[in-house]
Design an enzyme around this catalytic site. Sequence first.
Site, mmCIF file in Angstrom:
data_model
loop_
_atom_site.group_PDB
_atom_site.id
_atom_site.type_symbol
_atom_site.label_atom_id
_atom_site.label_comp_id
_atom_site.label_asym_id
_atom_site.label_seq_id
_atom_site.Cartn_x
_atom_site.Cartn_y
_atom_site.Cartn_z
ATOM 1 N N ASP A 9 12.932 0.921 1.545
ATOM 2 C CA ASP A 9 12.062 0.187 0.631
ATOM 3 C C ASP A 9 10.642 0.669 0.935
ATOM 4 O O ASP A 9 10.020 0.213 1.890
ATOM 5 C CB ASP A 9 12.193 -1.319 0.872
ATOM 6 C CG ASP A 9 11.331 -2.130 -0.070
ATOM 7 O OD1 ASP A 9 11.130 -1.701 -1.220
ATOM 8 O OD2 ASP A 9 10.851 -3.207 0.345
ATOM 9 N N GLU A 70 14.032 3.011 -3.263
ATOM 10 C CA GLU A 70 13.674 2.235 -4.451
ATOM 11 C C GLU A 70 12.842 3.084 -5.400
ATOM 12 O O GLU A 70 11.891 3.747 -4.992
ATOM 13 C CB GLU A 70 12.888 0.983 -4.058
ATOM 14 C CG GLU A 70 12.569 0.095 -5.249
ATOM 15 C CD GLU A 70 11.912 -1.211 -4.850
ATOM 16 O OE1 GLU A 70 10.734 -1.405 -5.188
ATOM 17 O OE2 GLU A 70 12.578 -2.030 -4.192
ATOM 18 N N ASP A 143 11.129 -6.838 3.442
ATOM 19 C CA ASP A 143 11.246 -5.388 3.218
ATOM 20 C C ASP A 143 12.481 -4.825 3.920
ATOM 21 O O ASP A 143 13.115 -3.885 3.431
ATOM 22 C CB ASP A 143 9.991 -4.668 3.728
ATOM 23 C CG ASP A 143 8.714 -5.334 3.237
ATOM 24 O OD1 ASP A 143 8.176 -4.883 2.217
ATOM 25 O OD2 ASP A 143 8.279 -6.318 3.861
#
Length: 198
Positions: A9, A70, A143
């Site tokens: 992430d 992501e 996260d």
Amino acid sequence: MALRVAGVDPGLTRCGLAVVDVEPNRRATLVDVAVVGSGPDQALDARLLVIAEAIDAWLDRHRPDVLAVERVFSQLNVSTVMGTAQASGIVIAAAARRGIPVALHTPTEVKAAVTGSGQADKDAVGRMVARILRLDAPPRPADAADAAALAITHGWRGAAPGSHASASAHGGSSGLTPAQRAWAQAEAAARKGGACRR
């Protein structure tokens, strides 16, 4: 044989890292999870170096089969997008140097994959990540849980005979679970939106 997926992430302040082993029956096991980053008071080059060194060490330690990152979306504010994109580039390049394939997943795809709803909030994602990985609590901060969710999402797609990728290859979605159908719809929407932006 389990598929080892590293999920990232990306971000400059907090970059979530997770490694998950996903077996063909979709059983997922957390191998490791961490968050690295830097403060906004540091120079950009120093902040990117922190990410670069961390991802190099992470990939060399865990040797994943694939890296899931992501996908950056433009509707966020520009400064956030820039930092996320810069961190993503560092991570993707590190994987490329090692010959590790990279997959990009939208936040909606990930939410749909792990919760069955592309509109789920971070708490719902964290709770499902903990449940899927058989943890007492979600990885913290968020996260870290998001990185694990990315790894799970790609692992389910790539490792499981009943995954969306497998169902698509066999010409239909009739055997998909509700979560997989939501995921397929999220992927289709992302592809359609990407085509419109080009």
